[in-house]
Write an enzyme that holds these catalytic residues in place. Sequence first.
Site, PDB file in Angstrom:
ATOM      1  N   HIS A   8       0.815  -1.209   0.000  1.00 11.23           N
ATOM      2  CA  HIS A   8       0.000   0.000   0.000  1.00 11.23           C
ATOM      3  C   HIS A   8       0.854   1.267   0.000  1.00 11.23           C
ATOM      4  O   HIS A   8       1.786   1.391   0.778  1.00 11.23           O
ATOM      5  CB  HIS A   8      -0.861  -0.033   1.271  1.00 11.23           C
ATOM      6  N   GLU A   9       0.530   2.212  -0.905  1.00 11.85           N
ATOM      7  CA  GLU A   9       1.217   3.510  -0.977  1.00 11.85           C
ATOM      8  C   GLU A   9       2.720   3.382  -1.210  1.00 11.85           C
ATOM      9  O   GLU A   9       3.520   4.112  -0.622  1.00 11.85           O
ATOM     10  CB  GLU A   9       0.948   4.334   0.290  1.00 11.85           C
ATOM     11  N   GLY A  10       3.104   2.504  -2.094  1.00 16.30           N
ATOM     12  CA  GLY A  10       4.515   2.344  -2.428  1.00 16.30           C
ATOM     13  C   GLY A  10       5.094   1.135  -1.729  1.00 16.30           C
ATOM     14  O   GLY A  10       5.145   1.077  -0.505  1.00 16.30           O
TER      15      GLY A  10
END
Length: 607
Positions: free
Chosen positions: A457-459
């Site tokens: 998640h998110e990178g």
Amino acid sequence: MSLRPTVDFLLNDWLGVEALNQRERFADHSRETFDAVLDTCERIAREKYAPFNRTVDTQEPHFDGERVVLPQATHDAHQAYAESGMLSAAQDYRLGGMQLPYTVEAAANAFFAMASVSIGSGMLTVGNANLLMAHGSEAQRRVFALNEFAGRWSGTMCLSEPQAGSSLSDVATRAVPDGEGFMDDPLGPRFRLKGNKMWISAGEHELTENIVHLVLAKIPGPDGKLPPGVKGISLFVVPKKLVDASAQLTGERNDVALAGLNHKCGWRGTTNTLLNFGEGKFPVRGAAGAIGYLVGQPGEGLRCMFHMMNEARIGVGMAATMLGMAGYHASLDYAKNRPQGRPVGPEGKDPSRPQSRIIEHADVKRMLLAQKSYCEGALALELYCARLVDEQHTGAPEAADEARLLLEVLTPIAKSWPSEWCLEANSLAIQVHGGYGYTRDFPVEQYWRDNRLNMIHEGTHGIQAMDLLGRKVLMENGRGLQLLAQRVNATIQRAIHTPELAAHANALGQALAQVGAATKAAWATANPAEALANAVPYLQAFGHTVLAWIWLDVALAALAAPDSPARTGRLGAMRFFFHYELPKTGAWLAVVSRRDPTCAELPEEAF
């Protein structure tokens, strides 16, 4: 077992958050107002979130052909959260906010993440609105951001595409000017968008009357081709339902269509979607193409979006932390009540003796201490980062600039370290439960499934590692790394004169020196391919060093507190981290320093 005493200790005894009230922005607040916010959020989380965590896991979102259906509990929880005012908690009074320190807001939101991260508590909506407040026009702030803060509308971030994933330079969504006068729309330069976005959390639902999508897309050049690379990316605000300049719905549906729901291993209570923009399913004014309004300047979309991405990364770290904490609390309760086995030694060989509770076994204590050290340490880290946000926004110029740069360095750690080690805590929680932990009779298997997302998640972990070693520790001639080292050394100097902590202070000093040496060794050839081949071990070692520093600083505050079981537990968790975890950094940094080519050079056919 309650989370509240830990939160109170970290906010008040360690971070001294009440001192923020001396600043003009927070002058109306006090320990009492902070406690009232925590009380309210703790109550809502207990009543509206926690009882339904399993419900939203088993009753996944589904599409009935017209709309996405969510359990009633999700609607009730969202309404309670919006009515609490937490969506706008940190905003100005003039915007309907509480002017609450972000440190307190982050702590208050921890209760929701622990009760049911899958239901969610508006992280993306707040991040979306904050981005528009920073980079949007006056009309975009008034129409979109303020209605998101009010809970009337919700928000998303639309970056990834099926063919691109994390490689944003390959974004293929197109945005073309929407006819004559497109520059004169009161909501911003008006474009038509066509493309597909994947993995969009909360991309379709009926929780709010509108959904505000922030979409990365590229504006074609004069030759009709999309500009290459990330410098050609622009940002657009694309509402699900069209609105006018007074924030009223026009009755027109924008050309944004749900193409499908993604069914994930965990975090099942939040809709996750594939969205089609501009395919013509909902023609606008007789034509295909989703109406979107340019945010900021053309080609600066990624710079603007990072405002939201960095907030989301810290939010993901907090979510991972609290999932780990939920598993720790559950496994601690189980260990205190589950009888099994007898003591090691002669007495344990007598089958007539009663069984021991499993918390009396050393290995179970090891697993519980590991969880405690990971999760309470990670919570302290997240709140420390939140305190830096307050410093950046309200501190004196020099202190604010230092906080900005420290946040740059610590954000990859704040996102990735909890997502790896609090996931390990969830794994240990299952182990403490034994065979029962692998069943759905107990909540710990769900916590693990929910948490497994956060390393992606998110990178992803690898992306955060390359950001840390490839950019953050080098930026501004390494000043951020130097500032961090100064703060770590300040803690070491305080601890080294405390007999109970002196050995740990020395160990931390050695680890910090190894991180500095490994950073230089990784870049000795100035070859990014060599330096970054072992970026993840670097991230792990760097993160462990940061967490050791956090624990040492927390221990100083604990030693100053009256003797209590909680004090004993904090010091025990600190000792565990230094004895069992910090020594791992040497092995990780060894491959970094050697620029070990084992992974990078193995030919594809050898796998």
